[in-house]
Design a protein around this motif. Structure first.
Motif: not given
Lengths: 225, 385
Positions: A2, A31, A33, A69-70, A72-78, A81, B358-360, B363, B365, B367, B372, B377, B383
């Protein structure tokens, strides 16, 4: 895979999205952002809103405030990316940003300026996430990339690409004219539909070095992922 | 628990595979095909049961019945197909209508049982829904035991017994209030009917379990069922509702604190329904809920979802849940592999696809999942604007 897009404007997002489609990505893997989703109507209309500012400033804020901001949040998803950061170079020389301007007449002007903008972005984010970032640096304006669809000559030398695209080239044909009340992002999506076609995109890239550099970086990332 | 769902050529789903957990929450923009996923299992359930499959049967289980030719995928530039296939944990059923143009058409289902059923059964076999019905009506146990085919069939039925009770709950306030009684499904109607009857038949253990969550509704002192229907004669409702469910408000004077489900606050009816569904020993163990957030305050969404995840484990429930409210996500612990979140989207060809989010584990983050989502995100938003 993604790919998120941090762009100066929604019309830039539309253009980048079509380029990524031309490189084999599906629209659902892309996506948007920034801008738009960070603000609500109250923010937008609040006079002393911190979000006010130039488009470069907006992108810079995202980079500087990365932990809030963007990124940390975006790369939190496994997932695999990546984030595309799009900037055109029209504002690059402003004292707030201080990008070193190479000699415009030099043969490698585009590549050199792209390199300097990337260095500036990496400075903002303290060289983090470098492996996950893709840099869409449009020399002068994004419209110079779009012009490659309309003319066969090198578009990076065009003096005012936006004016040339919107006032000269696009209105020549009914199909590429902006419709009344058409949102700019929808219009730019329509204007750049040919970017979705892989073979055509390769041809267009020959007419603008900064477009070619961006495509090369994305392709390399796709091959190694 | 069912672990794997494959849907092929059904409505907007060209082909998709979903690895299910215990609680499965689906998010996606309007029209992305979330409900189609829930509906595919309605067909599968009827196919398993050996029931007649037609618009009426589908509708009674919560599906939006359409002309067969709109039920089978029909994408631009694709050949017209005559059937679609649903596979759950390797059990495949093909469905084809007797008349593609007729919304009232019966559907034929062809069940392929096989892989994973046992050593004696390598090649699988196929069986029509009419055959299934015949088998279910057989009474001669001796015949069954001596017949390899039927022996395998019994094993198969044991394995899939939960899915035959599958329904999609999509609640509306008037059904919860007992004003509309459209669904005859027992013990709970698909729109919220029969809540009072189910609660009236709760045993002590069930009642104690539901009362643990009284705190969800700040004004609630207690609820009860007026089995003699005396309160309506005392003027506690104008009797549009057939429900005998009443609530006591803890802030009101003792003799003046009773509300009927006909005139009570809406949120409590929804919350009570979901609690009853996850607690009762009589309700299905495998089901779907469409738009779970309806009428619930965001904070109540989060807490209700957190509780339902807990109850699903305690009471062995498996659910597919569709939502448009980000606050629902904040009640999910995605570090728990049994709790799963899926983005449903349409790709550039218009095909519905799902992607597990899935989430790591680590983090910086700060939020919430809801943030998210609203910031784009997680995908699952339009879109276009």
């Amino acid at each position: 895979m993604q790919i998120g897009i941090i762009a100066e404007g929604t019309s830039d997002q539309a253009v980048i999205t079509n380029i990524l489609r031309g490189l084999g990505l599906d629209g659902s893997d892309i996506l948007p952002l920034r801008p738009d989703l960070q603000e609500d109507e109250t923010d937008k209309n609040y006079k002393i809103s911190e979000y006010k500012g130039g488009t470069w400033q907006g992108v810079k804020n995202d980079c500087l405030e990365r932990e809030e901001s963007v990124f940390e949040d975006f790369f939190w998803v496994e997932d695999n990316r990546f984030i595309v950061i799009q900037l055109d170079t029209a504002e690059a020389g402003d004292k707030d940003f201080g990008v070193i301007q190479p000699d415009k007449k030099a043969e490698n002007y585009s590549t050199e300026l792209r390199k300097n903008v990337i260095e500036k972005i990496n400075e903002w984010i303290e060289n983090q996430y470098e492996d996950e970032l893709l840099y869409a640096v449009c020399i002068e304006e994004t419209e110079a990339w779009i012009l490659t669809i309309f003319q066969t000559t090198d578009t990076s030398k065009s003096a005012d690409p936006k004016k040339k695209l919107l006032e000269v080239e696009a209105p020549k044909n009914k199909k590429t004219k902006q419709k009344s009340k058409e949102k700019l992002s929808h219009y730019y999506d329509r204007l750049t539909k040919d970017f979705r076609k892989s073979k055509k995109l390769k041809q267009f890239a020959k007419r603008n070095q900064s477009l070619a550099d961006f495509i090369a970086q994305v392709q390399e990332k796709l091959e190694n992922t | 628990m069912y672990k794997n769902l494959i849907i092929k050529n059904f409505k907007s789903i060209y082909e998709d595979e979903i690895e299910l957990g215990r609680i499965n929450v689906f998010i996606g923009e309007n029209g992305s095909g979330k409900s189609n996923i829930l509906e595919a299992l309605v067909f599968f359930s009827l196919g398993q049961k050996g029931d007649i499959i037609n618009a009426e049967a589908l509708y009674s289980l919560g599906m939006r019945a359409t002309k067969p030719k709109l039920t089978i995928s029909a994408f631009k530039n694709s050949e017209l197909l005559e059937e679609f296939r649903i596979t759950v944990d390797n059990e495949k059923i093909d469905f084809n209508p007797e008349n593609v143009d007729d919304i009232f058409s019966d559907w034929k289902s062809l069940l392929e049982i096989g892989t994973g059923l046992g050593e004696s059964f390598d090649d699988g076999f196929v069986i029509t829904n009419k055959d299934l019905l015949a088998v279910l009506q057989m009474k001669d146990n001796e015949k069954i035991i001596n017949n390899k085919f039927l022996r395998e069939f019994i094993m198969y039925k044991q394995k899939t017994q939960e899915i035959v009770n599958y329904v999609i709950y999509c609640l509306n306030t008037k059904s919860l209030r007992g004003i509309y009684n459209e669904s005859r499904k027992n013990p709970l109607g698909i729109n919220g009917e029969n809540l009072d009857v189910l609660l009236a038949n709760f045993d002590k253990e069930e009642r104690n379990q539901i009362l643990e969550y009284k705190y969800l509704i700040s004004w609630l002192e207690d609820f009860f069922i007026d089995t003699d229907d005396r309160l309506k004669l005392q003027g506690y409702k104008i009797n549009r509702s057939q429900s005998g469910l009443y609530f006591q408000d803890k802030f009101m004077a003792q003799k003046n604190n009773i509300f009927s489900s006909e005139n009570s606050n809406e949120g409590i009816l929804y919350v009570l329904f979901y609690l009853a569904l996850f607690i009762s020993k009589r309700t299905p163990k495998f089901f779907a809920i469409d738009n779970i957030e309806t009428c619930l305050n965001p904070h109540l969404c989060t807490e209700t979802m957190r509780i339902l995840c807990k109850l699903a484990k305690e009471n062995d429930r498996q659910a597919l849940i569709m939502t448009h409210n980000p606050a629902i996500l904040d009640g999910l612990d995605l570090n728990d592999d049994e709790i799963r979140l899926f983005e449903v989207y349409r790709n550039d060809s218009g095909h519905t696809k799902t992607r597990r989010i899935k989430l790591k584990p680590n983090t910086k983050s700060k939020r919430k999942l809801s943030e998210l989502w609203t910031r784009g995100f997680l995908g699952a938003i339009s879109k276009e604007f």
